[in-house]
Design a protein around this motif. Structure first.
Motif, PDB file in Angstrom:
ATOM      1  N   LEU A 108       0.766  -1.259  -0.006  1.00 37.71           N
ATOM      2  CA  LEU A 108       0.053   0.096  -0.202  1.00 37.71           C
ATOM      3  C   LEU A 108       0.790   1.093   0.019  1.00 37.71           C
ATOM      4  O   LEU A 108       1.800   1.328   0.881  1.00 37.71           O
ATOM      5  CB  LEU A 108      -1.011   0.028   1.210  1.00 37.71           C
ATOM      6  N   VAL A 109       0.408   2.122  -0.814  1.00 36.40           N
ATOM      7  CA  VAL A 109       1.392   3.359  -1.215  1.00 36.40           C
ATOM      8  C   VAL A 109       0.420   4.628  -0.551  1.00 36.40           C
ATOM      9  O   VAL A 109       0.802   5.544  -0.289  1.00 36.40           O
ATOM     10  CB  VAL A 109       2.150   3.640  -2.418  1.00 36.40           C
ATOM     11  N   ASP A 110      -0.756   4.632  -1.000  1.00 32.48           N
ATOM     12  CA  ASP A 110      -1.876   5.577  -0.730  1.00 32.48           C
ATOM     13  C   ASP A 110      -3.211   5.121  -0.693  1.00 32.48           C
ATOM     14  O   ASP A 110      -3.543   4.044  -1.127  1.00 32.48           O
ATOM     15  CB  ASP A 110      -1.830   6.567  -1.925  1.00 32.48           C
ATOM     16  N   ALA A 111      -3.856   5.920   0.035  1.00 34.72           N
ATOM     17  CA  ALA A 111      -5.260   5.580   0.224  1.00 34.72           C
ATOM     18  C   ALA A 111      -6.138   6.825   0.527  1.00 34.72           C
ATOM     19  O   ALA A 111      -5.598   7.583   1.215  1.00 34.72           O
ATOM     20  CB  ALA A 111      -5.490   4.585   1.428  1.00 34.72           C
ATOM     21  N   VAL A 112      -7.112   7.021  -0.206  1.00 35.84           N
ATOM     22  CA  VAL A 112      -8.160   8.270   0.017  1.00 35.84           C
ATOM     23  C   VAL A 112      -9.478   8.142   0.324  1.00 35.84           C
ATOM     24  O   VAL A 112     -10.040   6.905  -0.395  1.00 35.84           O
ATOM     25  CB  VAL A 112      -7.983   9.239  -0.771  1.00 35.84           C
ATOM     26  N   SER A 113     -10.180   8.775   1.079  1.00 35.55           N
ATOM     27  CA  SER A 113     -11.784   8.964   1.347  1.00 35.55           C
ATOM     28  C   SER A 113     -12.299   9.595  -0.051  1.00 35.55           C
ATOM     29  O   SER A 113     -11.930  10.772   0.110  1.00 35.55           O
ATOM     30  CB  SER A 113     -12.336   9.012   2.428  1.00 35.55           C
ATOM     31  N   GLU A 114     -13.066   9.002  -0.807  1.00 38.95           N
ATOM     32  CA  GLU A 114     -13.573   9.903  -2.071  1.00 38.95           C
ATOM     33  C   GLU A 114     -15.013  10.656  -1.309  1.00 38.95           C
ATOM     34  O   GLU A 114     -15.521  10.113  -0.540  1.00 38.95           O
ATOM     35  CB  GLU A 114     -13.990   9.004  -3.075  1.00 38.95           C
ATOM     36  N   PRO A 115     -15.200  11.933  -2.066  1.00 37.75           N
ATOM     37  CA  PRO A 115     -16.571  12.653  -1.746  1.00 37.75           C
ATOM     38  C   PRO A 115     -17.835  11.748  -1.710  1.00 37.75           C
ATOM     39  O   PRO A 115     -18.944  11.661  -1.152  1.00 37.75           O
ATOM     40  CB  PRO A 115     -16.654  13.683  -2.732  1.00 37.75           C
ATOM     41  N   ASN A 116     -17.700  10.617  -2.609  1.00 38.84           N
ATOM     42  CA  ASN A 116     -19.060   9.920  -3.003  1.00 38.84           C
ATOM     43  C   ASN A 116     -19.141   8.730  -1.814  1.00 38.84           C
ATOM     44  O   ASN A 116     -19.873   7.714  -1.964  1.00 38.84           O
ATOM     45  CB  ASN A 116     -18.885   9.205  -4.325  1.00 38.84           C
TER      46      ASN A 116
ATOM     47  N   GLN B  35      -7.740   2.686  -2.779  1.00 45.70           N
ATOM     48  CA  GLN B  35      -6.241   2.267  -2.206  1.00 45.70           C
ATOM     49  C   GLN B  35      -5.459   2.050  -3.631  1.00 45.70           C
ATOM     50  O   GLN B  35      -6.001   1.460  -4.577  1.00 45.70           O
ATOM     51  CB  GLN B  35      -6.084   1.106  -1.296  1.00 45.70           C
ATOM     52  N   TRP B  36      -4.176   2.233  -3.585  1.00 43.57           N
ATOM     53  CA  TRP B  36      -3.284   1.760  -4.614  1.00 43.57           C
ATOM     54  C   TRP B  36      -2.097   1.120  -3.820  1.00 43.57           C
ATOM     55  O   TRP B  36      -1.493   1.530  -2.970  1.00 43.57           O
ATOM     56  CB  TRP B  36      -2.730   3.249  -5.081  1.00 43.57           C
ATOM     57  N   TYR B  37      -2.184  -0.086  -4.274  1.00 43.88           N
ATOM     58  CA  TYR B  37      -1.127  -1.094  -4.146  1.00 43.88           C
ATOM     59  C   TYR B  37       0.005  -1.183  -5.239  1.00 43.88           C
ATOM     60  O   TYR B  37      -0.435  -1.179  -6.328  1.00 43.88           O
ATOM     61  CB  TYR B  37      -1.494  -2.432  -3.825  1.00 43.88           C
ATOM     62  N   ILE B  38       1.290  -1.030  -4.789  1.00 43.74           N
ATOM     63  CA  ILE B  38       2.387  -0.894  -6.016  1.00 43.74           C
ATOM     64  C   ILE B  38       3.573  -2.046  -5.861  1.00 43.74           C
ATOM     65  O   ILE B  38       4.097  -2.150  -4.841  1.00 43.74           O
ATOM     66  CB  ILE B  38       3.014   0.484  -5.922  1.00 43.74           C
ATOM     67  N   LEU B  39       3.979  -2.397  -6.711  1.00 49.70           N
ATOM     68  CA  LEU B  39       5.003  -3.422  -6.904  1.00 49.70           C
ATOM     69  C   LEU B  39       6.078  -2.567  -7.649  1.00 49.70           C
ATOM     70  O   LEU B  39       6.217  -2.481  -8.890  1.00 49.70           O
ATOM     71  CB  LEU B  39       4.892  -4.774  -7.774  1.00 49.70           C
ATOM     72  N   ARG B  40       6.979  -2.363  -6.864  1.00 50.08           N
ATOM     73  CA  ARG B  40       8.165  -1.498  -7.470  1.00 50.08           C
ATOM     74  C   ARG B  40       9.169  -2.389  -8.136  1.00 50.08           C
ATOM     75  O   ARG B  40       9.594  -3.591  -7.768  1.00 50.08           O
ATOM     76  CB  ARG B  40       8.956  -0.847  -6.304  1.00 50.08           C
ATOM     77  N   ASP B  41       9.660  -1.857  -9.287  1.00 46.84           N
ATOM     78  CA  ASP B  41      10.648  -3.024 -10.037  1.00 46.84           C
ATOM     79  C   ASP B  41      11.280  -1.790 -10.877  1.00 46.84           C
ATOM     80  O   ASP B  41      10.946  -0.680 -11.473  1.00 46.84           O
ATOM     81  CB  ASP B  41       9.881  -3.821 -10.982  1.00 46.84           C
ATOM     82  N   ASN B  42      12.383  -2.206 -11.028  1.00 47.08           N
ATOM     83  CA  ASN B  42      13.544  -1.231 -12.094  1.00 47.08           C
ATOM     84  C   ASN B  42      12.979  -1.321 -13.522  1.00 47.08           C
ATOM     85  O   ASN B  42      13.088  -0.240 -14.276  1.00 47.08           O
ATOM     86  CB  ASN B  42      14.845  -1.652 -11.870  1.00 47.08           C
ATOM     87  N   ASP B  43      12.363  -2.375 -13.980  1.00 52.78           N
ATOM     88  CA  ASP B  43      11.863  -2.269 -15.212  1.00 52.78           C
ATOM     89  C   ASP B  43      10.705  -1.518 -15.499  1.00 52.78           C
ATOM     90  O   ASP B  43       9.788  -1.477 -16.465  1.00 52.78           O
ATOM     91  CB  ASP B  43      11.668  -3.707 -15.705  1.00 52.78           C
ATOM     92  N   GLY B  44      10.031  -1.060 -14.138  1.00 57.68           N
ATOM     93  CA  GLY B  44       8.579  -0.543 -14.331  1.00 57.68           C
ATOM     94  C   GLY B  44       7.805  -0.790 -13.129  1.00 57.68           C
ATOM     95  O   GLY B  44       7.567  -1.869 -12.952  1.00 57.68           O
ATOM     96  N   ASP B  45       7.209   0.057 -12.193  1.00 54.85           N
ATOM     97  CA  ASP B  45       6.165  -0.054 -11.308  1.00 54.85           C
ATOM     98  C   ASP B  45       4.978  -0.632 -11.879  1.00 54.85           C
ATOM     99  O   ASP B  45       4.336  -0.560 -12.879  1.00 54.85           O
ATOM    100  CB  ASP B  45       5.812   0.918 -10.569  1.00 54.85           C
TER     101      ASP B  45
END
Length: 513
Positions: free
Chosen positions: A480-488, A493-503
């Motif tokens: 998990l890198v970020d999470a926000v409560s939306e107005p609606n 949530q954004w989950y990310i796999l970091r990699d030198n060839d691209g995330d």
């Protein structure tokens, strides 16, 4: 587009042109000349024939080699990338146009893959296990790029078509924690940073937080912190003291005792990075103890070497809970204990041990978390959620305020709940999405992802964290890198796999049924 593929349509024309050049330099021989080649009397000189033949071979090889270079290749190549105007490189596999500001916020420079999935929360009043199995896959292969003209629905190429329904417990009702007072020794700047995390468990619960800080010469900082706390629903009381940190830490005992009110049952001394995952859960946990008796409650270190150094004490990062009767007893001997040379939480422990008959009651749900570098095994264990955690922005990194955003939608009991999907992926809500490479023989064992500290061995952690299993170095992990409560009312949530060839990014959009 590959160079070889883009030039393929003209390669055949080049090849034909080459043959034209061959026949230009080596035109067909007349019939008479061909006969003469085999007539000993009128034979053409050997040097002339060989020169013609050599010229033909050279031109043929040149044309054939050039055509081969340009001919389409079936060899697999690296995924082509395209570049946005803000220098974010995006793979051609990404079939949608992710928001540029969002990619910048997630610190993505090269995007290899992007998937969106909608999750529908189904509240279940029955007891639910922390770990649940789901037959559906998390990554559904049937989705993407769907166009339904009749219904006017167009998928953007990155979204999974069908929502995924997950069951969660009914959220706990808001709780009244006015019988608990908290004390923290810190600075005005660190206090300001800590308010966002305090808001998760202390906001609008009627609990009080007493902060003992270094003198703020401008006074402006204190006023700003007070205004921020009020806006977050936190009952914050600030006292300035010129004492050093260790004396201020123990002085919280006296400050909390002097400010007790009629309903006060418990006082708790914390560090400014102590995080309680659920105030309702904490209130229920304290209700298990008799507040009318002297109680000293806390958690010890997870590592035996730390205990060897500091003793069997309530480690401050996990929270040091003192019942009202014990707080009254300590007030009597406060001046004597203030003269001790021990550090903060050790001074509290030795004061209690030296002047009262009360001993530590260990609550194993309170965690100091003396784990180095990578504590993912603790959070991904699939066990009952802890009451408190510590060191989450120093010894290891786990953004607890971001993790807890999902509670705005489905309550604190939704945090760290775990779902095992049919395709082998595991979602630990608010923390990670992982796939193990090794079979798990003991389902209750915790993966030892952290590095040993102060000479600790595997056995050094069994008393608090066992059973344990070895680290899975081949595990695939989206964090998990970020999470926000939306107005609606949604939570994203954004989950990310970091990699030198691209995330690679997995976006989960949660909504209620």
């Amino acid at each position: 587009m590959e160079l070889r593929s883009s030039l393929a349509p003209v390669s055949f024309l080049v090849f034909l042109r080459g043959f034209c050049l061959i026949f230009h330099f080596f035109p067909p021989l007349p019939e008479k000349s061909i006969v003469m080649l085999f007539n000993r009397e009128g034979a053409i000189p050997a040097s002339w024939a060989w020169k013609r033949m050599l010229r033909f071979v050279v031109i043929f090889l040149a044309v054939a080699g050039f055509a081969t270079l340009l001919w389409p290749s079936h060899k697999q190549h690296a995924t082509p990338m395209r570049t946005q105007s803000n220098n974010i490189t995006i793979s051609s596999k990404v079939q949608c146009d992710p928001d540029v500001d969002m990619l910048n916020r997630l610190n993505i420079k090269k995007l290899a893959d992007y998937t969106r999935r909608e999750i529908v929360v189904d509240f279940n009043p029955d007891p639910l296990a922390v770990k649940q199995k789901v037959n559906q896959p998390l990554w559904d292969t049937k989705l993407t790029g769907i166009t339904n003209q009749e219904e006017g629905v167009v998928q953007d190429g990155c979204s999974v078509s069908a929502p995924l329904t997950l069951q969660v417990p009914v959220p706990p009702k808001s709780t009244d924690a006015s019988h608990i007072d908290f004390g923290v020794a810190t600075t005005v700047s660190r206090l300001n940073e800590s308010l966002d995390q305090f808001q998760h468990w202390a906001g609008y619960t009627r609990t009080r937080i007493f902060a003992l800080i270094e003198p703020d010469e401008t006074k402006k900082g204190v006023q700003e912190v007070k205004i921020k706390a009020e806006n977050l629903g936190i009952n914050l009381f600030i006292t300035e003291s010129a004492d050093d940190y260790l004396h201020r830490y123990f002085a919280l005992v006296s400050l909390l005792e002097k400010n007790m009110r009629e309903e006060t049952k418990w006082a708790c001394i914390i560090d400014d990075d102590t995080f309680f995952l659920s105030m309702p859960a904490l209130v229920d946990a304290l209700a298990e103890y008799d507040h009318t008796k002297p109680y000293y409650i806390g958690g010890v270190s997870e590592g035996l070497p730390q205990i060897a150094v500091f003793g069997i004490i309530a480690f401050g990062g996990a929270g040091v809970f003192l019942s009202r009767p014990l707080l009254n007893d300590l007030a009597v001997v406060y001046d004597d204990c203030q003269q001790m040379t021990f550090t903060g939480d050790r001074r509290i422990a030795n004061c209690i041990y030296q002047y009262t008959t009360t001993h530590l009651t260990i609550d194993h749900r309170l965690h100091q978390l003396d784990l180095m570098k990578d504590a993912s095994g603790f959070f991904e264990s699939g066990r009952e959620a802890p009451l408190s955690v510590h060191h989450w922005k120093s010894w290891f990194q786990a953004d607890m305020p971001k993790l807890s955003v999902i509670s705005n939608l489905c309550g604190e009991s939704c945090l760290l709940r775990q779902w095992h999907f049919g395709d082998g992926w595991v979602l630990t809500n608010g923390f990670s999405v992982i796939k193990y490479s090794l079979p798990i023989e003991n389902d209750i064992a915790m993966e030892m992802t952290w590095e040993p500290h102060n000479g600790a061995t595997d056995e050094s952690y069994l008393h608090e964290l066992g059973p344990l299993r070895q680290r899975d170095d081949g595990k695939i992990s989206f964090q998990l890198v970020d999470a926000v409560s939306e107005p609606n009312g949604r939570v994203t949530q954004w989950y990310i796999l970091r990699d030198n060839d691209g995330d690679q990014v997995l976006e989960l959009s949660w909504r209620k049924r």
